[in-house]
Enzyme design. Sequence first.
Site, short mmCIF file in Angstrom:
data_model
loop_
_atom_site.label_atom_id
_atom_site.label_comp_id
_atom_site.label_asym_id
_atom_site.label_seq_id
_atom_site.Cartn_x
_atom_site.Cartn_y
_atom_site.Cartn_z
CB SER A 1 -0.87 -0.03 1.26
OG SER A 1 -1.59 1.18 1.38
CE LYS B 1 -4.62 0.05 0.33
NZ LYS B 1 -5.20 -0.72 1.45
CE LYS C 1 -4.03 3.89 2.15
NZ LYS C 1 -5.23 3.30 2.76
CG ASP D 1 -7.77 2.21 0.71
OD1 ASP D 1 -8.93 2.67 0.81
OD2 ASP D 1 -7.17 1.70 1.66
CD GLU E 1 -8.71 -1.04 0.81
OE1 GLU E 1 -7.76 -1.27 0.02
OE2 GLU E 1 -8.58 -1.06 2.04
CG ASP F 1 -10.23 -1.07 5.21
OD1 ASP F 1 -10.50 -1.57 6.31
OD2 ASP F 1 -9.16 -0.45 5.02
CE LYS G 1 -6.89 -2.09 6.95
NZ LYS G 1 -7.17 -0.64 6.84
N GLY H 1 -3.63 -3.97 6.35
CA GLY H 1 -2.61 -3.61 7.34
C GLY H 1 -2.91 -2.26 7.94
#
Length: 368
Positions: free
Chosen positions: A135, A161, A163, A188, A213, A238, A262, A290
């Site tokens: 990420s 991934k 952000k 995400d 996400e 998530d 998670k 994570g």
Amino acid sequence: MRIEAITLRELKMPLVHFFETSFGRTYTRRIFLITLHGDGPEGWGECVAGENPYFSEEYIEGAWDIITRYLAPALLGKTLRSGREVPRLLAQVREHRMAKAALENAAWDAEALEKGVPLWKLLGGERREIACGVSIGIQDSHAQLLEKIETELAAGYQRIKIKVKPGWDVDVLEKIRTRWPDILLSCDANSAYTLADEQHLKSFDRFKLLMIEQPLWSNDFYFHARLQKQLQTALCLDEAIRSARDAEAALELGACRIVNIKVGRVGGFSEAIAVHDVAQRFGVPAWCGGMLESGVGRSHNVALSTLANFRLPGDVSASKRYWKEDIIEPEVEVSSTGTIAISDQPGRGYEIRKDLVEALTVREETLS
Ligand code: OSB
Ligand code: MG
């Protein structure tokens, strides 16, 4: 084990590189560790609550408070046969899932050592290696992000991934896809968009992402379901999935086609396994998320990722991506093909470096 004392510790651990999401930038993690002491081996757990209540309503000060006032007293003096018994003892307190998870996971951690079995086997895992993705946070420039992606691909990671947020999305995805047309890529948003962005989000379809996400509100299924119908790209939830019941509701509604699990967000290993099982029953792949964990939480994520329905590369990556030195020995290492090998040792399979934990501790309290 009989729980005789519980130690709470806050460690100050600077990240190797800052981590930025749609809700802000983190330079240093305040790592919150729990140790259960009793008549058997010690159990360790990590509370993944953030420095601020931005990912969810939980934050480190609140978690410390609820544990000292309510959750630890509910466990002290109790005799447990397994980590599975912990949720029932904490059930009177509503929510505070990350705080509860730290305690429950510490009990599983101790149980695995006491029984002499690897934690991953105790959890019902079966994989001997797990697939890893990374990420990558929002950077100061597109060039810096592309450079980071290049480094992670060269290291072998199987999925990238990034952000995203309004203003840091299509332009940067366009550049990534131009340079790497075929990599497994996802994004995400950590709830950075609204329904007004529907057309904008639809335009992400051209990037052939593995998933988007949590684009919408952190507590929403309904509008994600409506959005999912408009998109070719799979949505992944998530923040919104906090329990197996949530997972069932989300999947029944069609709010996502992939589930991020998670263990902190859902309240501990028992609930994480239950969420995993719901996704499996729906034929929906899961992957392990994570929260910038230290070695304690990281080793627990590794163990959880061995369950069969963790079918996509997780955000469980090497210790050295986060820390100059991790507090476990060995550190979590990732092979050149982007996998983590699973240890056969009893317990979490990574020793706690108590000297280093001691050196990094800024606050400590033992309840008995
Ligand atoms: O949404 O997955 C998230 C980190 C902090 C809070 C939320 C998230 C993340 C990550 C980092 O994406 C995952 C990791 O590398 O630990
Ligand atoms: Mg996320």
